[in-house]
Scaffold this motif. Structure first.
Motif, PDB file in Angstrom:
ATOM      1  N   LYS A 293      -0.456   2.306   2.052  1.00 56.62           N
ATOM      2  CA  LYS A 293       0.862   1.831   1.642  1.00 56.62           C
ATOM      3  C   LYS A 293       1.820   1.633   2.823  1.00 56.62           C
TER       4      LYS A 293
ATOM      5  N   ASN B  11       0.249  10.405  -1.422  1.00 54.86           N
ATOM      6  CA  ASN B  11       0.681   9.275  -2.241  1.00 54.86           C
ATOM      7  C   ASN B  11       0.537   7.945  -1.521  1.00 54.86           C
ATOM      8  N   GLY B  12      -0.481   7.867  -0.698  1.00 54.67           N
ATOM      9  CA  GLY B  12      -0.854   6.564  -0.170  1.00 54.67           C
ATOM     10  C   GLY B  12      -0.281   6.183   1.178  1.00 54.67           C
ATOM     11  N   TYR B  13       0.440   7.088   1.842  1.00 47.59           N
ATOM     12  CA  TYR B  13       0.974   6.758   3.163  1.00 47.59           C
ATOM     13  C   TYR B  13       0.173   7.433   4.264  1.00 47.59           C
TER      14      TYR B  13
ATOM     15  N   ASP C 204       8.693   4.089  -0.757  1.00 48.24           N
ATOM     16  CA  ASP C 204       8.238   3.036  -1.674  1.00 48.24           C
ATOM     17  C   ASP C 204       9.220   1.865  -1.663  1.00 48.24           C
TER      18      ASP C 204
ATOM     19  N   MET D 150       8.918  -0.051   1.709  1.00 45.25           N
ATOM     20  CA  MET D 150       7.692  -0.830   1.851  1.00 45.25           C
ATOM     21  C   MET D 150       7.565  -1.932   0.791  1.00 45.25           C
TER      22      MET D 150
END
Ligand code: B1M
Length: 215
Positions: A87, A114-116, A211, A214
């Motif tokens: 992400k 969480n995707g970072y 979020d 990005m």
């Protein structure tokens, strides 16, 4: 004491023996993140109050911090992960002169899970090191943590340094830590920084802000 009160007490007392067994029992009832947020952080809050009012000496604060870190390390592998890391990438550091890293490391865990991708530089990091890492690692954002009142001044200086190097437009900045306030960041710092600067009250707000950055 009942399990969750005992766990909170362990942080306050810096009592490590039997910690893992209690955490395992707690995880049978509650997700690990809730244990951190509702129980362990409540213990750290008490530690801060006791230390602030002179009822607890520094070596004991350190012991509490170590139990807190051990607890988080034990819980971390059990947290839910959205695995990709795709992400975006953030360079994260505690600012120059500041050793507090429990909050920063929680931000690392929440973002990583969480995707970072998080490049965690550690504590006492001068702005030069932070910017070098952001540049080398092609970071999408920079996150700075600091708990001392002094660190809020360092953060301001760091943003000014980014302005003067002409890199403000390149990196949105996320700021957090107990000494900061939303109004200081949004009124005082946002006015002077030539890029985007955001205040995160906790690790979850940090995630929401990433979020947004990005998106
Ligand atoms: Co120190 N300390 N400490 N300490 N310590 C505080 C910060 C203090 C408020 C205690 C007090 O007086 N009540 C006080 C600062 C006062 C001030 O500046 N006005 C203080 C002091 C004075 C000191 C020393 C100067 C003491 C001395 O030496 N005489 C010294 C400083 C050394 C230095 O930095 N140069 C010192 C040392 C230490 C220990 C080493 C013993 C230990 C740190 C261990 C470690 O981190 N590895 C320690 C601790 C544990 C604390 C308290 C008690 C707890 C901090 C903590 O971990 N909280 C703290 C009291 C307090 O904060 N009220 C205190 C839990 C943690 C999860 O919260 O980091 O705020 P926090 O993170 C939160 C949010 O802020 C946010 O997310 C987290 C929650 O989700 N967040 C971010 C944080 N960073 C973020 C970044 C983001 C987004 C969100 O994006 C980038």
């Amino acid at each position: 004491l009942p399990l969750f009160e005992r766990l909170e007490r362990r942080i306050v007392d810096g009592e490590r023996k039997g910690l893992e067994a209690d955490l395992d029992a707690a995880m049978a009832e509650t997700p690990p993140l809730e244990i951190i947020n509702d129980t362990l952080l409540a213990g750290m809050k008490t530690v801060g109050e006791l230390f602030g009012s002179g009822q607890m000496q520094l070596p004991f604060v350190l012991q509490s911090a170590e139990v807190m870190k051990a607890a988080v390390a034990h819980l971390e592998p059990h947290m839910e992960k959205s695995d990709d890391g795709g992400k975006g990438r953030i360079v994260l550091a505690t600012v120059k002169g500041d050793v507090h890293d429990i909050g920063k490391n929680l931000v690392d865990i929440i973002l990583s899970n969480n995707g970072y991708e998080v490049v965690n530089l550690g504590i006492k990091q001068p702005i030069t090191t932070i910017l070098d890492a952001a540049s080398e690692r092609r970071a999408d954002a920079i996150g700075m943590s600091g708990l001392l009142v002094k660190s809020t001044v360092i953060m301001k200086e760091n943003l000014e340094e980014m302005n003067s190097r002409g890199v403000a437009a390149r990196w949105p900045v996320l700021l957090g830590g107990a000494a900061l306030t939303r109004s200081y960041v949004e009124n005082d710092l946002a006015g002077l920084y030539e890029g985007e600067v955001h205040y995160a009250r906790d690790a979850f707000e940090g995630l929401r802000l990433m979020d947004t950055i990005m998106a």
